[in-house]
Design an enzyme around this catalytic site. Structure first.
Site, short mmCIF file in Angstrom:
data_model
loop_
_atom_site.label_atom_id
_atom_site.label_comp_id
_atom_site.label_asym_id
_atom_site.label_seq_id
_atom_site.Cartn_x
_atom_site.Cartn_y
_atom_site.Cartn_z
N LYS A 163 -3.23 -10.34 -6.77
CA LYS A 163 -4.58 -10.64 -6.29
C LYS A 163 -5.60 -9.64 -6.83
O LYS A 163 -5.26 -8.47 -7.09
CB LYS A 163 -4.61 -10.73 -4.77
CG LYS A 163 -5.00 -9.47 -4.07
CD LYS A 163 -5.32 -9.69 -2.61
CE LYS A 163 -5.64 -8.33 -2.01
NZ LYS A 163 -6.94 -8.22 -1.42
N LYS A 176 -10.27 -4.36 -5.24
CA LYS A 176 -11.26 -3.38 -5.70
C LYS A 176 -10.67 -2.01 -5.96
O LYS A 176 -11.30 -1.19 -6.62
CB LYS A 176 -12.47 -3.33 -4.76
CG LYS A 176 -12.19 -3.07 -3.31
CD LYS A 176 -13.50 -3.05 -2.52
CE LYS A 176 -13.51 -4.01 -1.35
NZ LYS A 176 -12.48 -3.81 -0.32
N LYS A 212 0.82 -1.22 0.00
CA LYS A 212 0.00 0.00 0.00
C LYS A 212 0.85 1.26 0.00
O LYS A 212 0.44 2.30 -0.51
CB LYS A 212 -1.00 -0.02 1.16
CG LYS A 212 -2.04 -1.13 0.97
CD LYS A 212 -3.43 -0.78 1.39
CE LYS A 212 -4.40 -1.75 0.71
NZ LYS A 212 -5.70 -1.85 1.26
N1 AQP Z 1 -8.57 -11.49 -4.43
C1 AQP Z 1 -9.06 -12.02 -3.33
N2 AQP Z 1 -9.24 -13.35 -3.23
C2 AQP Z 1 -9.74 -13.91 -2.09
N3 AQP Z 1 -10.11 -13.18 -1.00
C3 AQP Z 1 -9.96 -11.86 -1.07
N4 AQP Z 1 -10.22 -10.87 -0.20
C4 AQP Z 1 -9.89 -9.67 -0.75
N5 AQP Z 1 -9.40 -9.85 -1.99
C5 AQP Z 1 -9.43 -11.20 -2.22
C6 AQP Z 1 -10.78 -11.07 1.12
O1 AQP Z 1 -11.92 -10.24 1.27
C7 AQP Z 1 -12.02 -9.79 2.62
C8 AQP Z 1 -12.20 -8.31 2.67
O2 AQP Z 1 -11.12 -7.63 2.11
P1 AQP Z 1 -11.06 -6.04 2.23
O3 AQP Z 1 -11.89 -5.42 1.21
O4 AQP Z 1 -11.37 -5.62 3.60
O5 AQP Z 1 -9.58 -5.72 2.02
P2 AQP Z 1 -8.59 -6.23 0.98
O6 AQP Z 1 -8.13 -7.61 1.34
O7 AQP Z 1 -7.51 -5.20 0.92
O8 AQP Z 1 -9.45 -6.32 -0.36
P3 AQP Z 1 -9.25 -5.50 -1.67
O9 AQP Z 1 -10.29 -5.82 -2.64
O10 AQP Z 1 -7.83 -5.69 -2.15
O11 AQP Z 1 -9.50 -4.06 -1.17
P4 AQP Z 1 -8.68 -2.75 -1.39
O12 AQP Z 1 -8.34 -2.73 -2.86
O13 AQP Z 1 -9.63 -1.68 -0.99
O14 AQP Z 1 -7.48 -2.84 -0.52
C9 AQP Z 1 -10.76 -10.25 3.34
O15 AQP Z 1 -11.08 -11.42 4.06
C10 AQP Z 1 -9.83 -10.58 2.22
O16 AQP Z 1 -8.90 -11.58 2.58
#
Ligand code: AQP
Length: 329
Positions: free
Chosen positions: A195, A198, A113
Site C-alpha cells: 500500500k 507516507k 510496523k
Molecule cells: N494507500 C492507501 N490507500 C487507501 N487509503 C489509505 N489510507 C492510508 N493509506 C492508504 C487511509 O488514510 C487514513 C489515514 O491513514 P493514517 O495516515 O492515519 O495512517 P496509515 O493508514 O498508516 O497511513 P500511511 O500513509 O501508511 O501512514 P504512515 O506511513 O505514517 O503509517 C486511513 O483511513 C487509512 O485507511
C-alpha cells in the site's frame, strides 16, 4: 437518521493520494449528507514512531490545512486535534484493562510496523488500536470511513466495545467501518503489491503537495510491466491496475472508458502523461488553498476552537458515563 462519523489521519508527513482517495474524499460525502462528522488530526497516534518534535507542530498544522483545503468545512464538520482532548488518552487507559494483549499482537499493522521500526518497538505501537477504539467510542460513532488497511482495527474497536457493554452494561454504540469500493487501497508506485504509505520512499507516493514536475516524474517512473497493454486486472497487472484506479478516481471516468481510450496504445507513455496531468489538475486548487491557510497559523488554530469545544463536551459526557459504569468515583 444522520450518521455519527469519526475518522482521523496521522500527521506523520504530507498526506498522499491514498489518504485522499481512501479517506478524505469519502469524508466529504458524509459532510455533504449532513451527518455529524468528527474529523481528527490523530497526533497521539503519530508519536508511536520516531518523529522530530521540532517539526511536529508544523506537520499538525499542515494536516489541518489539508483537511480544510480538501473541502472539510469547520462550520459543518467538527475538526480537532486529538491531544487537545485528554479524554482520548484517559479512555484508552480504561479500555486497556479489558483488551487482551494477544488481540493486539495479531494486528497486521503492528506486525508490519515492528519490522519497519525495529529499533523503536514501543508499547504505544502495540496499543495503537486501543487508542483508536477510544477515539471512536467517545463520540457514539456508528460509521468510520477508512481505507482497507484500518479494517482490522475497526473490528477490534467493535470487539472492545461489545466486551465493555457485556461486562459493565450498555454504554457504547458499536461502530461500523465504511470502506470505499474503489480507492480503499491505493498501492505504492514502486512496489504495486504494497500500500502507498507516507512513511515510505517519497518516490512511491504522490503527495498532495507535490509540484507538477514531481508528479510527472513520479508517474512517469512508476513501475509497470512490459507488455504495454492497458487493462484492469489487479492479479496479473497490479501496477497498471493501480494507475487505472487512480485515473478513475481523479477524473470520474469509468475504468471501461479509460481502457477504451488507450486500447490502441503501444506504450504506457501517453497514458502516464495524461494521468499526471489529471493529478496536477486535481491537486492544484487544494495546494493553493492550503498555502493560503498556512499564511496565518494563529487564525488556522482559532478556526478549530468552536469544533474543539463541541468535541470536548461530548467526550466529557461519555467519560462520566464510562467511569460511573466502571465503579470509579
Ligand atoms: N494507500 C492507501 N490507500 C487507501 N487509503 C489509505 N489510507 C492510508 N493509506 C492508504 C487511509 O488514510 C487514513 C489515514 O491513514 P493514517 O495516515 O492515519 O495512517 P496509515 O493508514 O498508516 O497511513 P500511511 O500513509 O501508511 O501512514 P504512515 O506511513 O505514517 O503509517 C486511513 O483511513 C487509512 O485507511
Amino acid at each position: 437518521m444522520p450518521k455519527i462519523v469519526f475518522s482521523g489521519i496521522q500527521p506523520t508527513g504530507s498526506l498522499h493520494i491514498g489518504n485522499y482517495f481512501g479517506a478524505l474524499k469519502n469524508w466529504l460525502e458524509f459532510q455533504k449528507q449532513g451527518d455529524l462528522c468528527y474529523f481528527c488530526v490523530v497526533d497521539l497516534h503519530a508519536i508511536t514512531i520516531d518523529y522530530d518534535p521540532k517539526q511536529f507542530q508544523d506537520k499538525i498544522l499542515d494536516t489541518i490545512a489539508t483537511y480544510i483545503a480538501c473541502g472539510i468545512n469547520p462550520e459543518k464538520s467538527i475538526i480537532f486535534i486529538q491531544s487537545k482532548i485528554k479524554e482520548h488518552s484517559e479512555l484508552a487507559w480504561l479500555l486497556n484493562s479489558i483488551t487482551p494483549v494477544s488481540e493486539l499482537e495479531r494486528m497486521t499493522q503492528y506486525k508490519d510496523k515492528k519490522i519497519q521500526h525495529a529499533k523503536n518497538i514501543n508499547a504505544g505501537l502495540l496499543d495503537y488500536p486501543v487508542l483508536m477504539a477510544a477515539d471512536v467510542l467517545l463520540y457514539n460513532t456508528n460509521t468510520i470511513p477508512v481505507g482497507y488497511d484500518q479494517k482490522q482495527h475497526v473490528e477490534l474497536a467493535r470487539t472492545i466495545a461489545n466486551k465493555f457493554n457485556a461486562k459493565f452494561g450498555q454504554t457504547f454504540t458499536i461502530p461500523e467501518h465504511f470502506i470505499p469500493e474503489v480507492g480503499a487501497k491505493i498501492m505504492s508506485l514502486l512496489e504495486p503489491t504494497k500500500k502507498m504509505s507516507k512513511s515510505h520512499n517519497p518516490k512511491s507516493y504522490i503527495s498532495l503537495s507535490d509540484s507538477k514536475q514531481d508528479i510527472e516524474k513520479k508517474i512517469m517512473s512508476a513501475v509497470t510491466d512490459s507488455d504495454n497493454k492497458i487493462f484492469f486486472d489487479p492479479e496479473k497487472k497490479p501496477a497498471i491496475s493501480n494507475l487505472l484506479s487512480i485515473y478513475h478516481l481523479a477524473t470520474g471516468w469509468t475504468l471501461q472508458q479509460i481502457q477504451d481510450k488507450y486500447k490502441d496504445s503501444t506504450s504506457y507513455a501517453q497514458f502516464k502523461k495524461d494521468l499526471a496531468n489529471e493529478l496536477v489538475k486535481l491537486l492544484k486548487p487544494i495546494q493553493d488553498k492550503k498555502q493560503e491557510l498556512l499564511k496565518d497559523k494563529t487564525k488556522l488554530l482559532e478556526i478549530l476552537q468552536a469544533s474543539t469545544n463541541k468535541a470536548q463536551e461530548q467526550a466529557k459526557k461519555t467519560m462520566e458515563k464510562v467511569k460511573q459504569k466502571m465503579g470509579l468515583i
